[in-house]
Scaffold this active site. Structure first.
Site, PDB file in Angstrom:
ATOM      1  N   GLU A  78       4.320 -11.455  -2.934  1.00  0.00           N
ATOM      2  CA  GLU A  78       3.643 -10.753  -1.843  1.00  0.00           C
ATOM      3  C   GLU A  78       2.506 -11.637  -1.359  1.00  0.00           C
ATOM      4  OE1 GLU A  78       0.819  -6.859  -1.145  1.00  0.00           O
ATOM      5  OE2 GLU A  78       2.594  -6.627  -2.433  1.00  0.00           O
ATOM      6  N   ASP A 121      -5.380  -0.543   4.300  1.00  0.00           N
ATOM      7  CA  ASP A 121      -5.003  -0.915   2.935  1.00  0.00           C
ATOM      8  C   ASP A 121      -5.626  -2.241   2.507  1.00  0.00           C
ATOM      9  OD1 ASP A 121      -3.535   1.351   2.543  1.00  0.00           O
ATOM     10  OD2 ASP A 121      -1.590   0.420   2.944  1.00  0.00           O
TER      11      ASP A 121
END
Length: 249
Positions: A78, A121
């Site tokens: 990620e 986020d």
């Protein structure tokens, strides 16, 4: 690790002098990689990415991130990229410049190129990186990113709860663990690993069936059990609503 070296090389080759720093964060740094952990990489840059750079970087990351059925050995990768001026000091509308994750693989393989988006986020992501990270290139991260105010962190995490509830049926394990972590953070101020947050939550869930659902999510994450949420009936949804209500208090 070869995968991390490949990410750093790709970022450096494609973004060049725009890169201010590259950091590994997440469970690999804070608590140790678990069987289902990704390799989490944060990149801080000082200018916007071009469409060509986005496309080229997606192409490179598709090759070095492992996925189910992949011939690549290793873990899912990620990669999140932020522009320093877009997140520090913390703004009302933080902008994420780029993100690659395996949950987006099918979109990327179809030719979609990730665009900049407003992303609350980023608050827990950057807080986690500021708490514990390893510089792969550049100075310590706190020289580039200012601290995230706790009130802003809690508000951003609460704002994401409705979206998590919407994803419960398709991603039960991750949703329950993420809710547990948000609950822990809003109560205690810091961020801990998903499995540790679930263990903490178990001491605060009065319903036996709900506690069993949370414990199952934790055990699946740790590869101690095979996923079997269907056998738990409504308990996962019930405990998700319970935790969401506690977060909102």
């Amino acid at each position: 690790m070869k995968q991390i070296d490949a990410v750093v090389a790709a970022v450096g080759q494609i973004l060049g002098e725009a890169v201010l720093g590259i950091y590994q964060y997440g469970s690999a740094i804070s608590s140790g990689l678990q069987p289902m952990s990704d390799l989490d990489i944060l990149v801080v840059i000082d200018q916007p990415m071009t469409t060509a750079q986005r496309r080229d970087l997606v192409g490179e990351l598709l090759q070095c991130s492992a996925h189910q059925g992949s011939r690549i050995s290793g873990r899912p990768v990620e990669v999140t990229i932020v522009r320093q001026a877009a997140v520090s000091p913390w703004p009302a509308s933080p902008e994420r410049e780029f993100q690659y994750g395996e949950w987006l693989r099918s979109e990327f393989e179809s030719g979609i190129v990730p665009a900049p988006v407003i992303d609350q986020d980023l608050a827990p992501l950057l807080f986690t990186a500021l708490t514990a990270s390893r510089a792969l290139d550049g100075p310590p991260i706190d020289q580039l990113i200012e601290p995230i105010p706790h009130d802003e962190l809690a508000a951003a995490m609460r704002a994401g709860v409705p979206g998590l509830i919407d994803e419960l049926a398709e991603d039960t394990r991750n949703v329950l663990l993420t809710l547990a972590r948000i609950w822990y953070t809003t109560c205690n101020g810091d961020i801990i690993s998903k499995d540790a947050a679930a263990a903490w939550a178990l001491g605060h869930i009065p319903d036996e069936a709900g506690a069993a659902a949370m414990e199952h999510a934790r055990s699946v994450y740790l590869s101690e059990e095979q996923e079997a949420f269907d056998a738990l009936g409504t308990a996962p949804a019930d405990v998700a609503r319970f935790v969401a209500a506690r977060i909102a208090e």
